[in-house]
Design an enzyme around this catalytic site. Sequence first.
Site, PDB file in Angstrom:
ATOM      1  N   ASP A  58      78.957  63.639  88.400  1.00 28.65           N
ATOM      2  CA  ASP A  58      79.313  64.468  89.551  1.00 28.65           C
ATOM      3  C   ASP A  58      79.235  65.926  89.104  1.00 28.65           C
ATOM      4  O   ASP A  58      79.961  66.336  88.201  1.00 28.65           O
ATOM      5  CB  ASP A  58      80.732  64.119  90.020  1.00 28.65           C
ATOM      6  CG  ASP A  58      81.116  64.793  91.323  1.00 28.65           C
ATOM      7  OD1 ASP A  58      80.645  65.917  91.590  1.00 28.65           O
ATOM      8  OD2 ASP A  58      81.918  64.194  92.075  1.00 28.65           O
ATOM      9  N   HIS A  92      77.855  63.741  93.752  1.00 27.89           N
ATOM     10  CA  HIS A  92      79.122  64.047  94.427  1.00 27.89           C
ATOM     11  C   HIS A  92      79.213  63.522  95.861  1.00 27.89           C
ATOM     12  O   HIS A  92      80.197  62.883  96.233  1.00 27.89           O
ATOM     13  CB  HIS A  92      79.361  65.559  94.418  1.00 27.89           C
ATOM     14  CG  HIS A  92      80.656  65.938  95.061  1.00 27.89           C
ATOM     15  ND1 HIS A  92      81.873  65.506  94.572  1.00 27.89           N
ATOM     16  CD2 HIS A  92      80.937  66.672  96.180  1.00 27.89           C
ATOM     17  CE1 HIS A  92      82.843  65.979  95.337  1.00 27.89           C
ATOM     18  NE2 HIS A  92      82.310  66.677  96.318  1.00 27.89           N
ATOM     19  N   PHE A 102      85.308  70.115 101.461  1.00 34.90           N
ATOM     20  CA  PHE A 102      85.321  71.572 101.554  1.00 34.90           C
ATOM     21  C   PHE A 102      83.904  72.114 101.754  1.00 34.90           C
ATOM     22  O   PHE A 102      82.991  71.750 101.014  1.00 34.90           O
ATOM     23  CB  PHE A 102      85.928  72.144 100.273  1.00 34.90           C
ATOM     24  CG  PHE A 102      86.044  73.631 100.242  1.00 34.90           C
ATOM     25  CD1 PHE A 102      86.812  74.302 101.183  1.00 34.90           C
ATOM     26  CD2 PHE A 102      85.399  74.374  99.260  1.00 34.90           C
ATOM     27  CE1 PHE A 102      86.935  75.675 101.146  1.00 34.90           C
ATOM     28  CE2 PHE A 102      85.517  75.753  99.209  1.00 34.90           C
ATOM     29  CZ  PHE A 102      86.285  76.411 100.163  1.00 34.90           C
ATOM     30  N   SER A 137      86.042  64.087  98.431  1.00 32.25           N
ATOM     31  CA  SER A 137      86.213  65.400  97.822  1.00 32.25           C
ATOM     32  C   SER A 137      87.519  66.029  98.309  1.00 32.25           C
ATOM     33  O   SER A 137      88.581  65.445  98.144  1.00 32.25           O
ATOM     34  CB  SER A 137      84.995  66.280  98.132  1.00 32.25           C
ATOM     35  OG  SER A 137      84.979  67.429  97.321  1.00 32.25           O
ATOM     36  N   MET A 138      87.481  67.217  98.935  1.00 31.66           N
ATOM     37  CA  MET A 138      88.718  67.804  99.445  1.00 31.66           C
ATOM     38  C   MET A 138      89.342  66.921 100.510  1.00 31.66           C
ATOM     39  O   MET A 138      90.568  66.951 100.715  1.00 31.66           O
ATOM     40  CB  MET A 138      88.469  69.199 100.016  1.00 31.66           C
ATOM     41  CG  MET A 138      89.744  69.882 100.510  1.00 31.66           C
ATOM     42  SD  MET A 138      89.461  71.436 101.379  1.00 31.66           S
ATOM     43  CE  MET A 138      88.854  70.852 102.967  1.00 31.66           C
TER      44      MET A 138
END
Length: 253
Positions: free
Chosen positions: A195, A225, A26, A94-95
């Site tokens: 993270d 992250h 994202f 992630s996303m």
Amino acid sequence: MPVLAGAEPFSHTDSTEVGVLLCHGFTGNPASMRPWGEFLAGRGLTVSCPRLPGHGTTWQECNRTRWTDWYDCVDAEFTALSRRCESVFVFGQSMGGTLALRLAQRRGDAVAGLALVNPSVLTRRLDAKFLPVLAPVLPSVKGLGGDIKKPGVTELAYDRTPVRAAESLRRLWKLVRADLSLVTQPLLLLHSVVDHIVEPVNSEVVARGVRSVELVDVPLRDSYHVATLDNDAPLIFERSAEFVREVRQVGAR
């Protein structure tokens, strides 16, 4: 909208046997996945990393998109890869991991396996509870990009977080969490011990909720992250290539 230099989608066509769909995060773009994609292509795999709608341009454009736009993009790319390759794996960060999980839930056995780096399915941030109220009136807040431990490395990402788009991501999280039990594909779960963007509890929720018989859990101890650009990137790349090879060997028996 003009695409930021370096944020362009990319693909490498090398194999009709194995394809890998890479899904970025994202407010990010394919730049964070390019080193991973180049590594896999160097191993002879066909690789595709699309630029999600509203990403790699401006946060204002991202605010005009919703999770269904992002999902439709990766779903279409998955279909295209499936026409060219016998087996298609989906890797996400992630996303991108959220979208990969949704593909697995919707596509079933057509997805050969998943490799997820710090996937997101929830947040415990207190301000996130106000997203439904803030989305109609507050366009953006401070950006979340650049959580990298390795000195001198930066992420190409928006410096503002589009709030309407973030609220749509929250809705996607809810759907994915509810359907985690539909994920039965082999799963490689790579997660940073520290993270600052996606809380480590996300990977715990994923691991507990899926029904993958083959689940490999790999903690990343030297990255934050954006681990695909961080100190543990070589580990991620090697383990994901091994994962593909092992899944293929099991399937051939």
